[in-house]
Design a protein around this motif. Structure first.
Motif, PDB file in Angstrom:
ATOM      1  N   ALA A  87       0.801   9.620  -9.905  1.00  0.00           N
ATOM      2  CA  ALA A  87       1.443   9.108  -8.702  1.00  0.00           C
ATOM      3  C   ALA A  87       2.892   9.531  -8.605  1.00  0.00           C
ATOM      4  N   ARG A 131      -5.801   8.135  -4.597  1.00  0.00           N
ATOM      5  CA  ARG A 131      -5.581   9.168  -5.613  1.00  0.00           C
ATOM      6  C   ARG A 131      -6.647  10.260  -5.531  1.00  0.00           C
ATOM      7  N   ASP A 153      -6.226  -4.374  -4.577  1.00  0.00           N
ATOM      8  CA  ASP A 153      -5.729  -3.050  -4.196  1.00  0.00           C
ATOM      9  C   ASP A 153      -6.233  -1.933  -5.092  1.00  0.00           C
ATOM     10  N   GLU A 154      -7.002  -2.259  -6.160  1.00  0.00           N
ATOM     11  CA  GLU A 154      -7.354  -1.216  -7.120  1.00  0.00           C
ATOM     12  C   GLU A 154      -8.270  -0.158  -6.515  1.00  0.00           C
ATOM     13  N   GLU A 184      -8.458   0.644  -3.322  1.00  0.00           N
ATOM     14  CA  GLU A 184      -7.653   1.391  -2.352  1.00  0.00           C
ATOM     15  C   GLU A 184      -6.804   2.447  -3.045  1.00  0.00           C
ATOM     16  N   GLU A 185      -6.188   2.072  -4.161  1.00  0.00           N
ATOM     17  CA  GLU A 185      -5.359   3.021  -4.905  1.00  0.00           C
ATOM     18  C   GLU A 185      -6.202   4.142  -5.499  1.00  0.00           C
ATOM     19  N   TYR A 243       6.858  -2.375   0.241  1.00  0.00           N
ATOM     20  CA  TYR A 243       5.433  -2.085   0.077  1.00  0.00           C
ATOM     21  C   TYR A 243       4.582  -3.051   0.891  1.00  0.00           C
ATOM     22  N   TYR A 264       0.438   8.580   0.724  1.00  0.00           N
ATOM     23  CA  TYR A 264       0.110   8.162  -0.649  1.00  0.00           C
ATOM     24  C   TYR A 264       1.365   8.156  -1.522  1.00  0.00           C
ATOM     25  N   LYS A 303       1.456  -1.964   3.463  1.00  0.00           N
ATOM     26  CA  LYS A 303       0.245  -1.849   2.646  1.00  0.00           C
ATOM     27  C   LYS A 303      -1.030  -2.102   3.440  1.00  0.00           C
ATOM     28  N   ARG A 347       3.796   5.253  -0.464  1.00  0.00           N
ATOM     29  CA  ARG A 347       3.371   3.934  -0.945  1.00  0.00           C
ATOM     30  C   ARG A 347       3.683   3.747  -2.432  1.00  0.00           C
ATOM     31  N   ASN A 348       3.581   4.805  -3.213  1.00  0.00           N
ATOM     32  CA  ASN A 348       3.809   4.703  -4.648  1.00  0.00           C
ATOM     33  C   ASN A 348       5.281   4.632  -5.022  1.00  0.00           C
TER      34      ASN A 348
END
Length: 347
Positions: A102, A79, A71-72, A74-75, A168, A157, A172, A160-161
């Motif tokens: 976030a 951002r 997921d890194e 995607e995150e 989640y 965004y 996701k 999700r955070n």
């Protein structure tokens, strides 16, 4: 004619292509973090388009390889995209660092421009407990959902955070597009806005209230506070709590210590039906009385005695031990004698 291409070779080729896309994404995101504040709005729009195109290709390759690849990326993409959207919608906005966090909500940043700096409102992370859903979604709608300056992709965004665990996991895998925001809200509402289950959770909390084992002002006030809190939550679900007094009295009085329960039974009038309000009033009055009757902290006896008095007391105790080890008629008579200093101190 069937293709003779080796599946392993094709997968290796797809992985290599994805690696190239990942490197391009990393390079673009890093450049945005370092020089966004120096770019014009037009340059930001071009980079935003490039970022979206690269991530679309990245997702396509992941689907072909049948691998989520973590997921890194995607995150990081989310951002960077939110940062670009905010800067392009509001060109005079703060540099990247001010909007990339976030947990920063629009409400917390908007207060900085007002005359009075208000405390930051924190939205709690929702982990899937049904009785916490109403509080979470109420704060989220007030601070983020109703903010017209945010686009749906930005709201997604933030949403999700603020989710963890099962909530989640439910959303996701939705595509990272604006349309997924309303779908995410619907999924969460269908799963957790369960009035029957929420009511049951609050009732279970009432049934599991910690019993008062020692009648102190702190224990009584905590007991009353927790009970009122659960009842208020049930009442907010449009349940007719006002007609539950006989059942609630039976539940709550069983959780009182025997002395407090006896005092309550003696205080009520037998010819009138007891009410829950009367029980809470009794407990509040009892807690106040205990608070008022609590004496100031006293030092131990040995700390209050003078050194010479303490020495006399120790000598007296040693003599008593010797007499107890070898009792005689005179010793037995003497053992009834008390230390004069102890007598004076207790008097």
């Amino acid at each position: 004619m069937q293709s003779t291409e080796d599946p392993e070779a094709r997968k290796a080729d797809l992985v290599a292509k994805r690696g190239y896309i990942k490197a391009s994404l990393t390079k673009l995101i890093k450049s945005l973090q370092e020089s966004t504040s120096e770019l014009s709005r037009q340059n930001l729009l071009v980079k935003q388009e490039r970022l979206t195109s690269l991530f679309s290709k990245y997702e396509e390759l992941c689907m072909e390889i049948l691998d989520e690849d973590g997921d890194e990326y995607e995150e990081a993409y989310m951002r960077a995209l939110v940062m670009l959207r905010e800067l392009t919608v509001q060109p005079s906005a703060a540099p990247a660092g001010a909007v990339a966090t976030a947990r920063d909500t629009p409400a917390s940043t908007s207060s900085k421009n007002g005359k009075t700096k208000l405390p930051t409102i924190t939205i709690p992370t929702f982990t899937g407990k049904c009785h916490e859903y109403k509080t979470f979604i109420g704060l989220f709608e007030s601070l983020i959902h109703n903010d017209s300056s945010l686009e749906d992709i930005q709201k997604l965004y933030y949403l999700r955070n603020y989710l963890a665990d099962e909530p989640y996991a439910l959303i996701k895998n939705l595509p990272l597009v604006s349309e997924s925001y309303s779908e995410s809200l619907t999924i969460l509402k269908d799963r957790y806005d369960n009035k029957f289950r929420i009511t049951n959770e609050h009732i279970n909390n009432l049934l599991e209230l910690q019993c008062i084992t020692k009648s102190t002002s702190t224990n009584i006030r905590n007991f009353v506070c927790n009970a009122k809190q659960e009842l208020a939550a049930i009442k907010n679900l449009n349940q007719s709590v006002d007609t539950w007094d006989p059942v609630l009295l039976c539940i709550l009085t069983k959780k009182l210590d025997s002395y407090t329960n006896k005092e309550y039974q003696l205080s009520r009038q037998d010819d009138k039906e007891p009410t829950l309000k009367q029980l809470f009033d009794f407990l509040d009055k009892r807690a106040l009385a205990l608070e008022n009757a609590e004496p100031a902290a006293r030092a131990p006896m040995q700390q209050r005695l003078e050194p010479t008095h303490r020495f006399e007391q120790q000598r007296f105790e040693q003599q008593n031990k010797k007499k107890t080890a070898h009792p005689s008629a005179s010793n037995i008579a003497a053992s009834t004698t008390s230390c004069l200093f102890c007598v004076a101190a207790s008097g």
